[in-house]
Design a protein around this motif. Sequence first.
Motif, PDB file in Angstrom:
ATOM      1  N   THR A 137       0.877  -1.112   0.007  1.00  0.00           N
ATOM      2  CA  THR A 137       0.134   0.085  -0.066  1.00  0.00           C
ATOM      3  C   THR A 137       0.873   1.448   0.149  1.00  0.00           C
ATOM      4  O   THR A 137       1.960   1.301   0.918  1.00  0.00           O
ATOM      5  CB  THR A 137      -1.034  -0.045   1.372  1.00  0.00           C
ATOM      6  N   SER A 138       0.500   2.130  -1.097  1.00  0.00           N
ATOM      7  CA  SER A 138       1.404   3.586  -1.208  1.00  0.00           C
ATOM      8  C   SER A 138       0.698   4.521  -2.169  1.00  0.00           C
ATOM      9  O   SER A 138      -0.050   3.950  -2.745  1.00  0.00           O
ATOM     10  CB  SER A 138       2.733   3.019  -1.761  1.00  0.00           C
ATOM     11  N   PRO A 139       0.860   5.606  -1.699  1.00  0.00           N
ATOM     12  CA  PRO A 139       0.053   6.516  -2.528  1.00  0.00           C
ATOM     13  C   PRO A 139       0.424   6.390  -4.126  1.00  0.00           C
ATOM     14  O   PRO A 139      -0.120   7.053  -5.048  1.00  0.00           O
ATOM     15  CB  PRO A 139       0.431   7.865  -1.900  1.00  0.00           C
TER      16      PRO A 139
ATOM     17  N   SER B 170      -2.913   2.162  -4.323  1.00  0.00           N
ATOM     18  CA  SER B 170      -2.984   3.416  -3.554  1.00  0.00           C
ATOM     19  C   SER B 170      -4.751   3.438  -3.312  1.00  0.00           C
ATOM     20  O   SER B 170      -5.389   3.006  -4.168  1.00  0.00           O
ATOM     21  CB  SER B 170      -2.789   4.474  -4.516  1.00  0.00           C
ATOM     22  N   ILE B 171      -5.353   3.840  -2.103  1.00  0.00           N
ATOM     23  CA  ILE B 171      -6.589   4.159  -2.020  1.00  0.00           C
ATOM     24  C   ILE B 171      -7.115   5.421  -2.578  1.00  0.00           C
ATOM     25  O   ILE B 171      -8.282   5.652  -2.499  1.00  0.00           O
ATOM     26  CB  ILE B 171      -6.955   3.643  -0.673  1.00  0.00           C
ATOM     27  N   GLY B 172      -6.305   6.311  -3.024  1.00  0.00           N
ATOM     28  CA  GLY B 172      -6.623   7.575  -3.359  1.00  0.00           C
ATOM     29  C   GLY B 172      -5.363   8.620  -3.795  1.00  0.00           C
ATOM     30  O   GLY B 172      -4.527   8.245  -3.085  1.00  0.00           O
TER      31      GLY B 172
ATOM     32  N   TYR C 179      -4.229  11.167  -2.176  1.00  0.00           N
ATOM     33  CA  TYR C 179      -3.780  11.910  -0.931  1.00  0.00           C
ATOM     34  C   TYR C 179      -2.910  11.268  -0.120  1.00  0.00           C
ATOM     35  O   TYR C 179      -2.661   9.854  -0.469  1.00  0.00           O
ATOM     36  CB  TYR C 179      -5.060  12.131  -0.099  1.00  0.00           C
TER      37      TYR C 179
ATOM     38  N   LEU D 211      -1.566   9.508   3.598  1.00  0.00           N
ATOM     39  CA  LEU D 211      -1.886   9.228   4.742  1.00  0.00           C
ATOM     40  C   LEU D 211      -0.662   8.825   5.518  1.00  0.00           C
ATOM     41  O   LEU D 211       0.385   8.999   4.938  1.00  0.00           O
ATOM     42  CB  LEU D 211      -2.852   7.646   4.783  1.00  0.00           C
TER      43      LEU D 211
ATOM     44  N   GLY E 120       0.176   6.402   7.105  1.00  0.00           N
ATOM     45  CA  GLY E 120       0.804   4.915   6.861  1.00  0.00           C
ATOM     46  C   GLY E 120      -0.220   4.270   6.165  1.00  0.00           C
ATOM     47  O   GLY E 120      -1.310   4.735   5.810  1.00  0.00           O
TER      48      GLY E 120
ATOM     49  N   ALA F  87      -5.286   2.209   4.562  1.00  0.00           N
ATOM     50  CA  ALA F  87      -5.368   2.010   3.157  1.00  0.00           C
ATOM     51  C   ALA F  87      -5.482   0.341   3.228  1.00  0.00           C
ATOM     52  O   ALA F  87      -6.643  -0.459   2.601  1.00  0.00           O
ATOM     53  CB  ALA F  87      -4.219   2.169   2.428  1.00  0.00           C
TER      54      ALA F  87
HETATM   55  N1  ADE Z   1      -0.311   5.380   2.537  1.00  0.00           N
HETATM   56  C1  ADE Z   1      -0.162   6.563   2.660  1.00  0.00           C
HETATM   57  N2  ADE Z   1      -1.167   7.002   1.670  1.00  0.00           N
HETATM   58  C2  ADE Z   1      -1.577   6.080   1.109  1.00  0.00           C
HETATM   59  C3  ADE Z   1      -2.637   6.099   0.120  1.00  0.00           C
HETATM   60  N3  ADE Z   1      -3.292   7.195  -0.343  1.00  0.00           N
HETATM   61  N4  ADE Z   1      -2.859   4.711  -0.426  1.00  0.00           N
HETATM   62  C4  ADE Z   1      -2.380   3.837   0.063  1.00  0.00           C
HETATM   63  N5  ADE Z   1      -1.264   3.594   0.831  1.00  0.00           N
HETATM   64  C5  ADE Z   1      -1.174   5.007   1.347  1.00  0.00           C
END
Ligand code: ADE
Length: 227
Positions: A87-89, A132-134, A136, A138, A140, A144
């Motif tokens: 999970t990561s932006p 990524s869930i969107g 923006y 978060l 951590g 997500a």
């Molecule tokens: N970690 C930080 N931001 C995130 C995001 N938007 N989606 C998934 N993981 C995340």
Amino acid sequence: MIRIDIISVLPGLLEGPFDHSIIKRARDKGLAEINVHNLRDYSNNKHRKVDDYPFGGEAGMVMSVQPIEAAITQLKSERNYDEVIYTSPDAPKFTQSVANKLSNMKNIIILCGHYKGVDQRVRDHLVTMELSIGDYVLSGGELAAAVITDGVVRIIPGAISDSSSALSDSFQDNLLSAPVYTRPANYKGWTVPEVLTSGHAAKIDDWRHEQALEKTRRLRPDLLDDD
Ligand code: ADE
């Protein structure tokens, strides 16, 4: 039955979200098993360190390969995994169609990103899917991971008692869902659309479809451009 193993540096953040409502019921019925693993338990470091300074001298910390590789190798020695998700932006977006696909799988690992993210070698050699869930950031990846787990587990057949309910969700047909109403039909002069109390099933279906289209055009025209 789906098994989801979540690897996190903040397992406490994931203690509550799966103990309620549909996800709790799915677990109680044996449709889903969700396990949270503390990444620090896999660190070789005597202080259970899981991060280090970035090469090249950027600000922030990077999650090290060693504990992540150890955690994933341990899990993989116990069973086969369909996907190892990170999970990561800076990743492709989690959508309903991704949720649908994941809900058919048997074993999934979700690795929660933190700090500046993981050492790129984790992404190159261990991760099979990034989400990524969107758009923006978060603090951590735990929230997500909770979003992804919830979105996947709720649509496993049997998790929602009325199985047709999941099929009429927003996005299942690339449309937002139509407005819904319940009793009373008149609350202090706020009335319900007449068609809904007409008892005419075909007309109600048509109305719902029109409303869904109109709402999607107004709020999310991008969904109508897809495929
Ligand atoms: N970690 C930080 N931001 C995130 C995001 N938007 N989606 C998934 N993981 C995340």
